[in-house]
Design a protein around this motif. Structure first.
Motif, PDB file in Angstrom:
ATOM      1  N   ARG A  74      -9.645  11.362   5.871  1.00 50.00           N
ATOM      2  CA  ARG A  74      -9.361   9.951   5.385  1.00 50.00           C
ATOM      3  C   ARG A  74     -10.115   9.543   4.243  1.00 50.00           C
ATOM      4  O   ARG A  74      -9.649   8.664   3.565  1.00 50.00           O
ATOM      5  CB  ARG A  74      -9.655   9.020   6.612  1.00 50.00           C
ATOM      6  CG  ARG A  74     -11.317   8.838   6.902  1.00 50.00           C
ATOM      7  CD  ARG A  74     -11.497   7.754   7.460  1.00 50.00           C
ATOM      8  NE  ARG A  74     -10.960   7.589   9.135  1.00 50.00           N
ATOM      9  CZ  ARG A  74      -9.891   6.598   9.230  1.00 50.00           C
ATOM     10  NH1 ARG A  74      -9.467   5.827   8.460  1.00 50.00           N
ATOM     11  NH2 ARG A  74      -9.557   6.529  10.502  1.00 50.00           N
TER      12      ARG A  74
ATOM     13  N   GLN B 150      -2.024  15.417   0.811  1.00 41.54           N
ATOM     14  CA  GLN B 150      -1.010  16.276   0.645  1.00 41.54           C
ATOM     15  C   GLN B 150      -1.441  17.692   0.511  1.00 41.54           C
ATOM     16  O   GLN B 150      -0.908  18.706   0.821  1.00 41.54           O
ATOM     17  CB  GLN B 150      -0.117  15.907  -0.227  1.00 41.54           C
ATOM     18  CG  GLN B 150       0.100  14.361  -0.358  1.00 41.54           C
ATOM     19  CD  GLN B 150       1.290  14.044   0.651  1.00 41.54           C
ATOM     20  OE1 GLN B 150       1.656  14.636   1.420  1.00 41.54           O
ATOM     21  NE2 GLN B 150       1.737  13.008   0.389  1.00 41.54           N
TER      22      GLN B 150
ATOM     23  N   GLY C 119      -4.485  10.010  -1.507  1.00 38.36           N
ATOM     24  CA  GLY C 119      -3.311  10.114  -0.894  1.00 38.36           C
ATOM     25  C   GLY C 119      -2.854  11.666  -1.312  1.00 38.36           C
ATOM     26  O   GLY C 119      -2.400  12.234  -0.464  1.00 38.36           O
TER      27      GLY C 119
ATOM     28  N   GLN D 164      10.337  -1.043   2.624  1.00 38.66           N
ATOM     29  CA  GLN D 164       9.566  -1.546   1.512  1.00 38.66           C
ATOM     30  C   GLN D 164       9.949  -2.771   0.961  1.00 38.66           C
ATOM     31  O   GLN D 164       9.171  -3.436   0.567  1.00 38.66           O
ATOM     32  CB  GLN D 164      10.051  -0.420   0.520  1.00 38.66           C
ATOM     33  CG  GLN D 164       9.297  -0.417  -0.810  1.00 38.66           C
ATOM     34  CD  GLN D 164       9.124   0.450  -1.613  1.00 38.66           C
ATOM     35  OE1 GLN D 164      10.319   1.326  -1.822  1.00 38.66           O
ATOM     36  NE2 GLN D 164       7.978   1.192  -1.832  1.00 38.66           N
TER      37      GLN D 164
ATOM     38  N   HIS E 200       0.782  -1.284   0.013  1.00 34.57           N
ATOM     39  CA  HIS E 200       0.163   0.017  -0.153  1.00 34.57           C
ATOM     40  C   HIS E 200       0.830   1.271   0.074  1.00 34.57           C
ATOM     41  O   HIS E 200       2.094   1.229   0.362  1.00 34.57           O
ATOM     42  CB  HIS E 200      -0.983  -0.100   1.135  1.00 34.57           C
ATOM     43  CG  HIS E 200      -1.922  -1.090   1.088  1.00 34.57           C
ATOM     44  ND1 HIS E 200      -3.079  -0.969   0.415  1.00 34.57           N
ATOM     45  CD2 HIS E 200      -1.921  -2.285   1.465  1.00 34.57           C
ATOM     46  CE1 HIS E 200      -3.700  -1.885   0.574  1.00 34.57           C
ATOM     47  NE2 HIS E 200      -3.284  -2.915   1.192  1.00 34.57           N
ATOM     48  N   GLN E 201       0.072   2.337  -0.307  1.00 32.44           N
ATOM     49  CA  GLN E 201       0.941   3.555  -0.283  1.00 32.44           C
ATOM     50  C   GLN E 201       1.391   3.926   0.985  1.00 32.44           C
ATOM     51  O   GLN E 201       2.272   4.487   1.192  1.00 32.44           O
ATOM     52  CB  GLN E 201      -0.331   4.763  -0.801  1.00 32.44           C
ATOM     53  CG  GLN E 201       0.084   5.645  -1.441  1.00 32.44           C
ATOM     54  CD  GLN E 201      -1.167   6.690  -2.275  1.00 32.44           C
ATOM     55  OE1 GLN E 201      -2.305   5.699  -2.170  1.00 32.44           O
ATOM     56  NE2 GLN E 201      -0.898   7.552  -2.585  1.00 32.44           N
ATOM     57  N   HIS E 202       0.752   3.546   2.155  1.00 36.61           N
ATOM     58  CA  HIS E 202       1.194   3.892   3.549  1.00 36.61           C
ATOM     59  C   HIS E 202       1.539   2.389   3.839  1.00 36.61           C
ATOM     60  O   HIS E 202       0.735   1.606   4.089  1.00 36.61           O
ATOM     61  CB  HIS E 202       0.264   4.473   4.275  1.00 36.61           C
ATOM     62  CG  HIS E 202      -0.304   5.878   3.814  1.00 36.61           C
ATOM     63  ND1 HIS E 202       0.484   6.734   3.508  1.00 36.61           N
ATOM     64  CD2 HIS E 202      -1.528   5.895   3.301  1.00 36.61           C
ATOM     65  CE1 HIS E 202      -0.278   7.767   3.041  1.00 36.61           C
ATOM     66  NE2 HIS E 202      -1.399   7.479   2.929  1.00 36.61           N
TER      67      HIS E 202
ATOM     68  N   ASP F  30       6.354  13.150   6.846  1.00 36.82           N
ATOM     69  CA  ASP F  30       5.163  12.220   7.406  1.00 36.82           C
ATOM     70  C   ASP F  30       3.851  12.691   7.462  1.00 36.82           C
ATOM     71  O   ASP F  30       3.491  13.008   8.348  1.00 36.82           O
ATOM     72  CB  ASP F  30       5.743  11.451   8.556  1.00 36.82           C
ATOM     73  CG  ASP F  30       4.831  10.000   8.720  1.00 36.82           C
ATOM     74  OD1 ASP F  30       3.730  10.237   7.943  1.00 36.82           O
ATOM     75  OD2 ASP F  30       4.901   9.375   9.980  1.00 36.82           O
ATOM     76  N   ARG F  31       3.372  12.836   6.415  1.00 41.05           N
ATOM     77  CA  ARG F  31       2.031  13.831   6.327  1.00 41.05           C
ATOM     78  C   ARG F  31       0.858  12.766   6.889  1.00 41.05           C
ATOM     79  O   ARG F  31      -0.097  13.225   7.294  1.00 41.05           O
ATOM     80  CB  ARG F  31       1.859  13.921   4.982  1.00 41.05           C
ATOM     81  CG  ARG F  31       1.973  15.301   4.712  1.00 41.05           C
ATOM     82  CD  ARG F  31       3.370  15.761   4.125  1.00 41.05           C
ATOM     83  NE  ARG F  31       3.325  15.749   2.524  1.00 41.05           N
ATOM     84  CZ  ARG F  31       4.485  15.866   2.006  1.00 41.05           C
ATOM     85  NH1 ARG F  31       5.655  16.513   2.743  1.00 41.05           N
ATOM     86  NH2 ARG F  31       4.713  15.779   0.646  1.00 41.05           N
ATOM     87  N   HIS F  32       1.117  11.510   6.927  1.00 36.35           N
ATOM     88  CA  HIS F  32       0.012  10.678   7.056  1.00 36.35           C
ATOM     89  C   HIS F  32      -0.329  10.668   8.567  1.00 36.35           C
ATOM     90  O   HIS F  32      -1.332  10.894   9.030  1.00 36.35           O
ATOM     91  CB  HIS F  32       0.306   9.141   6.639  1.00 36.35           C
ATOM     92  CG  HIS F  32      -1.168   8.544   6.527  1.00 36.35           C
ATOM     93  ND1 HIS F  32      -2.026   9.031   5.684  1.00 36.35           N
ATOM     94  CD2 HIS F  32      -1.688   7.497   6.951  1.00 36.35           C
ATOM     95  CE1 HIS F  32      -3.237   8.204   5.628  1.00 36.35           C
ATOM     96  NE2 HIS F  32      -2.890   7.372   6.535  1.00 36.35           N
ATOM     97  N   SER F  33       1.066  10.727   9.387  1.00 33.33           N
ATOM     98  CA  SER F  33       0.601  10.405  10.882  1.00 33.33           C
ATOM     99  C   SER F  33       0.974  11.799  11.596  1.00 33.33           C
ATOM    100  O   SER F  33       0.340  12.239  12.760  1.00 33.33           O
ATOM    101  CB  SER F  33       1.679   9.418  11.721  1.00 33.33           C
ATOM    102  OG  SER F  33       3.188   9.836  10.934  1.00 33.33           O
TER     103      SER F  33
END
Ligand SMILES: Nc1ncnc2c1ncn2[C@@H]1O[C@H](COP(=O)(O)OP(=O)(O)OP(=O)(O)O)[C@@H](O)[C@H]1O
Ligand SMILES: [Mg+2]
Length: 509
Positions: A402, A410, A406, A148, A86-88, A342-345
């Motif tokens: 959410r 951003q 992705g 990865q 996955h992307q994350h 780390d934009r996701h977290s």
């Protein structure tokens, strides 16, 4: 060669009345690498989630190796030999590699094997594809590139023949990407079929055998990649226009020193020195590009500059005043903006609405208020402005973060940080995960901020990006400043410093 391992026909997937996939056809040949392209929000991840059994499509059929398949869960997908990264990343950080692999293992093999046996199988696979993964290392100790490889190794271990990779290179350095592509080619030559999602068009040209392009949820083109497909052909297919990363030389000169770092030392999360005696000045109206291989202290430097990490020695000055080790809120108050890596977290509150995410740092901002109260209308207008200038694809400002793709997540962060008219902007990998059009826009916004007098630090693993926006290029290696090069420096010189080498004549220091 003409054996189709995957055939998706007329796939439609609707979210809240909007079709993320609209009658999409897609076919993957055996022993091939197939690029899946499209702007942020075009529907790439959704289509692959359908193939992986995460989403049930409203319409359409899927054939695997010529046989009709009903894929209702990832377990069933894995049973059909389909794997997805996955992307994350979804690794469990405190565990070792082999423990992580064993977590997911019940899926295909059923019986529990012992750790040792699994580890030796992993080592064998890792060796076969030259991945250099040690099964007993802990995930948190691994670089992004290594994590990865662990994700891919896990899929191979589970026996996948069809591998879906969602933006695997967004987080890799150019060197890691080269290495990674060698691994992919080995896998293809070994009989695997691979779907690769990426926004980097040069990569598509260099590695894929064919490419499918999505736009607004629809399949709009398919090409076999040979000598006659160029990056501009691809971007025209994706965006519907030419994208030119060609910015004019700026016509203003940097002003006085705005932000000054003197002899900074700081530790990373493992308690090891991440920055050693690091000194750098950034002037008003200047963009300093920070080049370096990921993991050489860039993240820690950005955190130090935004109050999120303490320095153990050295000082930071803003307009000549000491601001070392103040709280994060203090830095926000000084109009220091931060686009985190780390934009996701750390970048978004993913369960909050988009409107609210856009204003969290601006609760004191009078332009959003009517009297003492924050105005709902102004919040909505603020959202609409961000939506149209950054072309954020969402149903509305009340959507939770959410629900966005992705790249669109951003864009929300970029809009928040860039539109707050910062005096200092710390941008860590500002265009990571963005499509070509959005990247072009963000780079032009950075140059616009420069023109308005903002002092900017751009951290990027993408040398092209660094060269396009920087007045000066600082290179970091192992937490140390290796040198500062002028605008127009050669990528070879920057690369040499990035690897810890020295230049013959030496740059300006
Ligand atoms: N779980 C969800 N709930 C609601 N809407 C969703 C959901 N997942 C995706 N969408 C919507 O579907 C559209 C396609 O999203 P998708 O994630 O497939 O895009 P993408 O092509 O992968 O983009 P990116 O390059 O930004 O990752 C977007 O407009 C997104 O907002
Ligand atoms: Mg996506």
């Amino acid at each position: 060669m003409d054996n189709l391992v995957v055939e998706m026909k007329g796939i439609t997937k609707v979210f809240g009345g909007v079709a993320a996939n609209d009658r999409v056809d897609f076919a993957l040949r055996e022993r091939s690498i197939h690029g899946l392209l499209g702007e942020n929000g075009a529907g790439k991840t959704t289509l692959m989630n359908v193939l992986y059994g995460l989403y049930r499509p409203e319409e359409g059929e899927i054939f695997i190796n010529g046989r009709k398949a009903h894929i209702n869960s990832p377990l069933e997908a894995i049973g059909l030999g389909i794997g997805m990264v996955h992307q994350h990343f979804m690794l469990c950080r405190p565990l070792t590699v082999v423990e992580n692999v064993m977590l997911g293992k019940r899926s295909r093999r059923g019986i529990l094997l012992d750790t040792k046996e699994t580890a030796s199988e992993l080592s064998a696979l890792s060796e076969k594809y030259h991945m250099g993964v040690d099964p007993y290392s802990r995930v948190w100790q691994l670089s992004i590139g290594e994590q990865q490889r662990v994700e891919i190794l896990t899929q191979l271990y589970m026996g996948c023949d069809i591998l879906i990779l969602d933006e695997p290179t967004a987080v890799l350095t150019p060197q890691e990407t080269e290495e990674f592509f060698r691994t992919l080619r080995r896998m293809r030559d070994d009989g695997k079929s691979i779907i690769l999602i990426t926004h980097k068009l040069e990569e598509i040209i260099s590695i894929v055998d064919e490419v499918t392009v999505l736009r607004d949820g629809k399949m709009i083109g398919h090409r076999v990649v040979g000598g006659d497909v160029s990056t501009s052909d691809l971007s025209r297919m994706m965006v519907g226009r030419d994208v030119l990363f060609d910015f004019p030389e700026p016509d203003t000169q940097p002003g006085e020193v705005k932000l000054s770092l003197k002899g900074i030392f700081a530790k990373n999360d493992k308690g090891v020195d991440a920055l050693s005696d690091f000194s750098l000045d950034i002037r008003r109206g200047e963009v300093v590009g920070l080049a370096g291989v990921d993991g050489n202290g860039q993240k820690e430097l950005c955190e130090v500059l935004t109050g999120m990490r303490r320095v153990t020695s050295g000082s930071i000055q803003l307009d000549g005043k000491d601001i070392t080790n103040r709280e994060p809120a203090f830095y926000i108050g000084q109009k220091i903006s931060h686009i985190p890596e780390d934009r996701h977290s750390t970048g978004l509150a993913i369960n909050w609405s988009l409107e609210k995410n856009l204003i969290v740092k601006r609760l004191e901002d009078r332009s959003l208020k009517r009297g003492p109260i924050i105005s709902t209308r102004k919040i909505r207008e603020n959202w609409e402005r961000a939506r149209s200038s950054y072309q954020i694809k969402a149903n509305g400002g009340s959507d939770r973060a959410r629900a966005l793709s992705g790249g669109n997540q951003q864009k929300v962060i970029l809009a928040r940080e860039l539109e707050s008219e910062p005096e200092v902007l710390i941008a860590n990998q500002p265009t990571r995960g963005l499509d070509v059009g959005a990247s072009e826009y963000v780079r032009s916004k950075i140059l616009q901020a420069r023109k308005k007098g903002t002092a900017v630090l751009v951290v990027s693993a993408d040398l092209e990006e660094i060269l396009q926006v920087s007045d000066r290029i600082a290179v970091i290696y192992d937490g140390r400043l290796m040198g500062i090069l002028p605008r127009g420096a050669s990528t070879m010189d920057i690369g040499t410093l990035m690897m810890g080498g020295k230049l013959e004549k030496g740059g300006e220091r």
